[in-house]
Design a protein around this motif. Structure first.
Motif, PDB file in Angstrom:
ATOM      1  N   ALA A 304       1.097  -1.164  -0.013  1.00 47.99           N
ATOM      2  CA  ALA A 304       0.392   0.059   0.630  1.00 47.99           C
ATOM      3  C   ALA A 304       0.428   1.393  -0.288  1.00 47.99           C
ATOM      4  CB  ALA A 304      -0.933   0.129   1.119  1.00 47.99           C
ATOM      5  N   ARG A 305      -0.089   2.101  -0.143  1.00 45.81           N
ATOM      6  CA  ARG A 305       1.398   3.311  -0.532  1.00 45.81           C
ATOM      7  C   ARG A 305      -0.047   4.682   0.395  1.00 45.81           C
ATOM      8  NH1 ARG A 305       0.601   8.075  -3.798  1.00 45.81           N
ATOM      9  NH2 ARG A 305      -0.987   8.007  -5.199  1.00 45.81           N
ATOM     10  N   PHE A 306       1.042   5.120   1.574  1.00 42.56           N
ATOM     11  CA  PHE A 306       0.784   5.987   2.005  1.00 42.56           C
ATOM     12  C   PHE A 306       1.166   7.814   1.586  1.00 42.56           C
ATOM     13  CE2 PHE A 306      -0.901   2.119   4.681  1.00 42.56           C
ATOM     14  CZ  PHE A 306      -1.152   2.595   4.891  1.00 42.56           C
ATOM     15  N   GLU A 307       0.294   8.212   2.524  1.00 39.39           N
ATOM     16  CA  GLU A 307       0.573   9.892   2.100  1.00 39.39           C
ATOM     17  C   GLU A 307       2.288  10.145   3.137  1.00 39.39           C
ATOM     18  OE1 GLU A 307      -0.519  14.615   2.600  1.00 39.39           O
ATOM     19  OE2 GLU A 307      -2.405  12.756   3.339  1.00 39.39           O
ATOM     20  N   GLN A 308       2.033  10.186   3.833  1.00 42.13           N
ATOM     21  CA  GLN A 308       3.359  10.164   5.308  1.00 42.13           C
ATOM     22  C   GLN A 308       4.481   8.972   5.152  1.00 42.13           C
ATOM     23  OE1 GLN A 308       0.622   8.559   5.781  1.00 42.13           O
ATOM     24  NE2 GLN A 308       1.028   7.075   7.524  1.00 42.13           N
ATOM     25  N   HIS A 435      -0.230  -9.580  -7.303  1.00 40.04           N
ATOM     26  CA  HIS A 435      -0.555 -10.404  -8.625  1.00 40.04           C
ATOM     27  C   HIS A 435      -0.299  -9.950  -9.266  1.00 40.04           C
ATOM     28  CE1 HIS A 435      -3.926 -12.032 -10.337  1.00 40.04           C
ATOM     29  NE2 HIS A 435      -3.879 -12.887  -9.546  1.00 40.04           N
ATOM     30  N   GLU A 436       0.223 -10.632 -10.106  1.00 39.39           N
ATOM     31  CA  GLU A 436       0.227 -10.358 -11.511  1.00 39.39           C
ATOM     32  C   GLU A 436      -0.629  -9.850 -12.779  1.00 39.39           C
ATOM     33  OE1 GLU A 436       3.619 -10.195 -13.193  1.00 39.39           O
ATOM     34  OE2 GLU A 436       4.358 -11.035 -11.362  1.00 39.39           O
ATOM     35  N   MET A 437      -1.760  -9.771 -11.612  1.00 41.04           N
ATOM     36  CA  MET A 437      -2.875  -9.155 -12.633  1.00 41.04           C
ATOM     37  C   MET A 437      -3.750  -8.032 -12.242  1.00 41.04           C
ATOM     38  SD  MET A 437      -4.792 -12.114 -14.731  1.00 41.04           S
ATOM     39  CE  MET A 437      -5.680 -11.677 -15.658  1.00 41.04           C
ATOM     40  N   ALA A 438      -3.202  -8.132 -10.457  1.00 45.69           N
ATOM     41  CA  ALA A 438      -3.507  -6.604 -10.149  1.00 45.69           C
ATOM     42  C   ALA A 438      -3.260  -5.446 -10.233  1.00 45.69           C
ATOM     43  CB  ALA A 438      -3.121  -7.003  -8.709  1.00 45.69           C
ATOM     44  N   ARG A 439      -3.700  -4.075  -9.971  1.00 41.94           N
ATOM     45  CA  ARG A 439      -3.317  -2.691 -10.502  1.00 41.94           C
ATOM     46  C   ARG A 439      -3.298  -2.446  -8.870  1.00 41.94           C
ATOM     47  NH1 ARG A 439      -7.709   0.687 -10.907  1.00 41.94           N
ATOM     48  NH2 ARG A 439      -9.879  -0.447 -11.577  1.00 41.94           N
ATOM     49  N   PRO A 440      -3.214  -1.017  -8.799  1.00 44.44           N
ATOM     50  CA  PRO A 440      -3.559  -0.040  -7.413  1.00 44.44           C
ATOM     51  C   PRO A 440      -4.998   0.143  -7.300  1.00 44.44           C
ATOM     52  CG  PRO A 440      -1.257   0.320  -8.839  1.00 44.44           C
ATOM     53  CD  PRO A 440      -1.746  -0.267 -10.020  1.00 44.44           C
ATOM     54  N   TYR A 441      -5.451  -0.094  -6.660  1.00 50.35           N
ATOM     55  CA  TYR A 441      -7.397   0.433  -6.224  1.00 50.35           C
ATOM     56  C   TYR A 441      -7.400   1.804  -5.273  1.00 50.35           C
ATOM     57  CZ  TYR A 441      -6.941  -4.090  -8.667  1.00 50.35           C
ATOM     58  OH  TYR A 441      -6.939  -5.478  -9.101  1.00 50.35           O
ATOM     59  N   ARG A 442      -7.346   2.492  -5.503  1.00 46.56           N
ATOM     60  CA  ARG A 442      -7.705   3.232  -4.592  1.00 46.56           C
ATOM     61  C   ARG A 442      -8.624   3.729  -3.431  1.00 46.56           C
ATOM     62  NH1 ARG A 442      -4.442   7.793  -5.918  1.00 46.56           N
ATOM     63  NH2 ARG A 442      -3.811   7.693  -8.217  1.00 46.56           N
ATOM     64  N   GLN A 445     -13.292  -0.155  -2.024  1.00 44.74           N
ATOM     65  CA  GLN A 445     -14.457  -1.134  -2.977  1.00 44.74           C
ATOM     66  C   GLN A 445     -14.040  -1.838  -3.677  1.00 44.74           C
ATOM     67  OE1 GLN A 445     -15.094   1.783  -1.182  1.00 44.74           O
ATOM     68  NE2 GLN A 445     -16.527   1.246  -0.092  1.00 44.74           N
ATOM     69  N   GLN A 446     -12.779  -0.657  -4.968  1.00 47.28           N
ATOM     70  CA  GLN A 446     -12.708  -1.185  -6.177  1.00 47.28           C
ATOM     71  C   GLN A 446     -11.869  -2.306  -5.934  1.00 47.28           C
ATOM     72  OE1 GLN A 446      -9.787   2.419  -7.646  1.00 47.28           O
ATOM     73  NE2 GLN A 446     -11.549   3.456  -8.637  1.00 47.28           N
ATOM     74  N   ALA A 447     -10.978  -2.150  -5.027  1.00 50.79           N
ATOM     75  CA  ALA A 447      -9.953  -3.420  -4.578  1.00 50.79           C
ATOM     76  C   ALA A 447     -10.600  -4.800  -4.225  1.00 50.79           C
ATOM     77  CB  ALA A 447      -9.317  -2.822  -3.168  1.00 50.79           C
ATOM     78  N   GLN A 448     -12.107  -4.378  -3.228  1.00 47.62           N
ATOM     79  CA  GLN A 448     -12.939  -5.466  -2.498  1.00 47.62           C
ATOM     80  C   GLN A 448     -13.485  -6.513  -4.471  1.00 47.62           C
ATOM     81  OE1 GLN A 448     -16.053  -4.845  -0.118  1.00 47.62           O
ATOM     82  NE2 GLN A 448     -15.858  -6.261   0.809  1.00 47.62           N
TER      83      GLN A 448
END
Length: 538
Positions: A304-308, A435-442, A445-448
């Protein structure tokens, strides 16, 4: 740090009897009371206890002897020097990467110090389903307590780093308990490089505790020496054939082999290597159980990417966990999982996350802001979770076949969903399931939605492991295992196995303290049987 005392260097200067590699050449024949194969968690505890009662012990380690003066917090040095197959050991289908130590101290030299007693649910399962009736928590508690005192296992009193605190904050916001992890450290500098060898000798690994204690009592240590084959007559082991190897593992052709003759033989090379030695030795296996039911706690990862800034390379690497998802179902139901936090270092980060080229460059640019969670899947308790099987390649080296079947991958999908939810609850800007077919989800709900439909297949889903267990299971009946409940081989009377390979399922928690506790119990019993004297790990 270069000026800190190095207890290994000091011991060598005092005359520790170390042979092999850059040290004195071992003789072609050696005799002793007990020879121990390996120098990790099981071997170290065993060596200290056996030498304490006056037994003449020889320790055989395939890897090199490295110490704090060699630990420079560099991945480029640590992985080829301290790990099996340069930290790139893989299952037969290449679908799981396995981290195991290959040096004096074994995996205890390079682990992240997380210490859990064997869970009560695991011990209860072994009692009820496998007939191991003497292994209730009250019976095991004194053995764990002694190991905890000896190895300074206790609370980590420093606040968690941001990498770990994100797990705590996300879990708490979702109503999940997220306690602290006990660590085996003494005077820790909080550097965060535990997996690269401790440069300050704070980590109480076998390298700086039990192996030195055994050497001080006169034990002999052979390094860069592979235990190739046990010679036996079907009822007793008659000798151990060892071959010299180079630091990277290839056989050293210009050096002679060594045969060691002992009263008793202890195999403690770790799961994968211990079954492989018995397979190379054609050890009796009338029920076809040797090498089978090898477990990994298959691990899936969510980044995951965080602002801080997270700076996952700094501070104690693993201090917070949640068992919330281990307790949702019965132990023999759908696969449960323990969630923890890995440290992040550049090489292991780049080789684990998906993507390459520009996509990976973008990920690396966000390295300081990246967080990761891992889920340890509890394998071995359900009929559809039989684990894997250790076999031999043509050259006699070990390989583990571990099928990632639908039952395991169902657990992997649920784990990725759980970790994404925790990371969004902790404030993640985006979550990147590995996962090779995953992308970043914002959004959650998108990730789920994505994670419910991604194909959970080997090589698409990134799976790793650092916990190898089983393959020489202890059992109440010979038909079910390789060794008896006291660690003695069912068919070879003067052979014991004392390491993580004796566990009949996975542990369901980081296994190092389980190995310490069981090794303490089994080695104490062995010492008493051989000498009539009872040592105490203290």
């Amino acid at each position: 740090m270069s000026r800190l005392p190095d207890p290994v260097a000091q011991g060598l200067s005092r005359g520790w009897r170390v042979m092999g590699g850059p040290y004195a050449r071992p003789p072609e024949r050696m005799d002793c009371d007990v020879v121990i194969v390996g120098s990790g968690a099981g071997a170290g505890i065993t060596a200290e206890l056996l030498t304490q009662v006056g037994l003449d012990v020889v320790i055989v380690e395939e890897g090199p002897l490295r110490s704090s003066r060699d630990f420079h917090q560099l991945e480029s040095e640590a992985y080829p020097q301290l790990y099996q197959e340069s930290a790139a050991r893989k299952t037969a289908d290449q679908a799981i990467n396995i981290l195991q130590g290959r040096c004096v101290g074994g995996s205890t030299t390079v682990n992240w110090t997380s210490s859990f007693r064997t869970p009560k649910a695991t011990l209860a399962y072994w009692q009820e389903r496998l007939g191991l009736h003497d292994l209730d928590p009250s019976a095991m508690s004194p053995w764990f307590a002694q190991a905890e005192r000896r190895l300074h296992i206790g609370d980590w009193l420093v606040p968690p780093n941001e990498n770990n605190d994100l797990l705590r904050r996300g879990a708490v916001r979702l109503g999940m308990a997220a306690p602290a992890i006990l660590r085996n450290v003494k005077g820790c500098w909080n550097l965060g490089s535990c997996g690269l060898g401790c440069p300050t000798n704070a980590k109480q690994s076998m390298l700086v505790t039990t192996i030195p204690a055994a050497l001080e009592q006169g034990a002999r240590l052979l390094v860069e020496t592979r235990a190739q084959r046990l010679e036996h007559d079907g009822e007793r082991v008659l000798g151990l054939l060892c071959v010299p190897v180079q630091a990277h593992g290839d056989v050293a052709p210009d050096r002679p082999a060594t045969r060691i003759r002992a009263r008793h033989y202890v195999v403690a090379g770790g799961a994968i290597n211990s079954p492989a030695l018995l397979l190379r030795s054609k050890a009796p296996d009338p029920h076809g159980v040797l090498g089978r039911r090898t477990f990994l706690h298959p691990v899936v990862i969510s980044a995951a990417r965080f602002e801080q800034r997270v700076e996952g390379w700094q501070g104690a690497p693993q201090t917070i966990y949640t068992d919330h998802f281990l307790e949702l179902h019965p132990i023999d139901g759908p696969m449960g999982y323990k969630i923890e936090v890995p440290p992040l270092h550049p090489v292991i980060f780049a080789t684990t996350l998906s993507g390459f080229g520009c996509a990976q460059a973008e990920l690396l640019a966000q390295f300081a802001h990246t967080h990761a969670l891992l889920a340890l899947l509890r394998d071995g308790f359900h009929p559809d979770s039989p684990g894997g099987r250790v076999t031999l390649r043509r050259d006699g080296s070990a390989v583990l076949d571990y099928p990632l079947n639908d039952f395991v991958m169902d657990g992997a999908r649920r784990a990725l969903l759980s970790m994404a939810q925790i990371q969004f609850a902790a404030g993640a800007l985006e979550v990147m399931p590995v996962h090779e077919m995953a992308r970043p989800y914002r959004t959650w709900q998108q990730a789920q939605q994505a994670l419910q439909t991604l194909p959970m297949k080997p090589l698409l889903t990134k799976v790793v492991s650092a916990h190898v267990m089983g393959g020489c299971a202890m059992a109440a009946r010979a038909a079910q295992g390789v060794v008896r409940p006291d660690g003695r081989h069912w068919q070879l009377e003067n052979l014991s196995v004392i390491d993580g390979s004796i566990f009949p399922t996975s542990i369901g928690a980081n296994p190092q303290l389980s190995v310490y506790g069981f090794a303490n119990r089994l080695a104490t019993g062995l010492a008493t049987q051989l000498t009539g004297r009872t040592p105490v790990l203290a």
